[in-house]
Write a protein that holds these residues in place. Structure first.
Motif, short mmCIF file in Angstrom:
data_model
loop_
_atom_site.label_atom_id
_atom_site.label_comp_id
_atom_site.label_asym_id
_atom_site.label_seq_id
_atom_site.Cartn_x
_atom_site.Cartn_y
_atom_site.Cartn_z
N GLN A 129 0.82 -1.21 0.00
CA GLN A 129 0.00 0.00 0.00
C GLN A 129 0.86 1.26 0.00
O GLN A 129 0.40 2.33 -0.39
N ARG A 130 2.08 1.12 0.42
CA ARG A 130 2.98 2.29 0.47
C ARG A 130 3.40 2.73 -0.92
O ARG A 130 3.56 3.92 -1.18
N ASN A 131 3.59 1.77 -1.83
CA ASN A 131 4.00 2.08 -3.20
C ASN A 131 3.06 1.36 -4.16
O ASN A 131 3.25 0.18 -4.46
N LYS A 132 2.06 2.07 -4.64
CA LYS A 132 1.04 1.46 -5.49
C LYS A 132 1.44 1.39 -6.95
O LYS A 132 0.65 0.95 -7.79
N LYS A 133 2.66 1.83 -7.27
CA LYS A 133 3.15 1.74 -8.63
C LYS A 133 4.24 0.69 -8.77
O LYS A 133 4.98 0.67 -9.76
N HIS A 187 9.08 -2.13 -10.79
CA HIS A 187 9.34 -1.26 -9.63
C HIS A 187 9.48 0.19 -10.08
O HIS A 187 10.24 0.49 -10.99
N HIS A 188 8.75 1.07 -9.41
CA HIS A 188 8.92 2.51 -9.56
C HIS A 188 9.19 3.07 -8.16
O HIS A 188 8.31 3.02 -7.30
N SER A 189 10.38 3.57 -7.94
CA SER A 189 10.70 4.07 -6.61
C SER A 189 9.95 5.36 -6.33
O SER A 189 9.61 6.14 -7.24
N LEU A 190 9.68 5.62 -5.05
CA LEU A 190 8.94 6.81 -4.66
C LEU A 190 9.69 8.09 -4.99
O LEU A 190 9.09 9.13 -5.24
N ASN A 191 11.04 8.02 -4.99
CA ASN A 191 11.84 9.21 -5.32
C ASN A 191 12.14 9.30 -6.82
O ASN A 191 12.88 10.18 -7.25
#
Length: 232
Positions: A129-133, A187-191
């Motif tokens: 849920q933290r990284n939905k991408k 994976h798409h990092s939040l930054n």
């Protein structure tokens, strides 16, 4: 006074949690990915009778909707050194060599060359849920698969009988409709600094020869082929 201090202390303790919760709550966003890819392919079906393993280099342009539905266009070029079928075998001498136009011996090598171009639609299933991408990715595609035997000239001694336009009578140029499936992790990092994907890709090609005449066969090859590739 004590009650006021207690309320203030509770607010100070809860504030970081509220900030973290707010930062972790992601708004649905759309993404456009332009990427490079490398893979290793294992042959199957009729493809295995002609070629061995191969490497692939490609590029992919993908649009990922806020609902994690993807639409992509892809091009992959594949190449290898293991060619099992030798259409110029009858032209070689006892040492598998040729006599070039300068009357010196020439060595002709065979290589695998091909490409896939197509479009696909897919779905990304987040695992956090933290990284939905980021999560499990499934793609289904359709396109064109083409391959041939590259007849590689000897740079020091040209062989006219298998050079120039004569190569087309031996190169087994083959293509046709192809289906492609992919499953893996994206994976798409939040930054936004680390973005990648890896997985297994399956390709099925319904192909046939596109040459009107094969010199070594003495006729056109009208065989319907099923070419299968498993890519990592």
């Amino acid at each position: 006074m004590k009650n006021m201090k207690f309320r203030l202390w509770c607010f100070i303790m809860i504030l970081p949690c509220l900030v973290i919760a707010q930062n972790n709550e992601q708004e649905p966003v759309k993404l456009i990915n332009i990427g490079l890819e490398y893979g290793f392919q294992i042959p199957g079906g009729d493809f295995e009778d002609r070629f061995g393993t191969s490497s692939t280099l490609g590029t992919k342009i993908e649009y990922l909707t806020p609902n994690n539905i993807s639409f992509a266009a892809q091009y992959s070029f594949f190449f290898g050194r293991n060619v099992k079928e030798d259409p110029i075998l009858s032209l070689r001498d006892a040492d598998s060599l040729f006599i070039g136009n300068n009357l010196s011996q020439a060595n002709i090598f065979l290589r695998q060359r091909g490409f896939y171009v197509g479009a696909s639609v897919g779905k990304l299933f987040p695992i956090s849920q933290r990284n939905k991408k980021s999560g499990i990715k499934i793609d289904l595609g359709v396109g064109l698969l083409q391959h041939k035997i590259r007849i590689q000239d000897d740079p020091e001694s040209f062989v006219p009988i298998v050079g120039g336009e004569y190569k087309k009578g031996y190169d087994r140029l083959t293509n046709g409709l192809s289906l492609r499936q992919f499953i893996g992790y994206q994976h798409h990092s939040l930054n936004r600094l680390i973005n990648l994907y890896a997985g297994i890709e399956l390709t099925q090609g319904f192909t046939q020869s596109r040459r009107s005449f094969d010199f070594d066969l003495g006729k056109a090859d009208e065989t319907k082929r099923f070419d299968f590739l498993t890519g990592i």
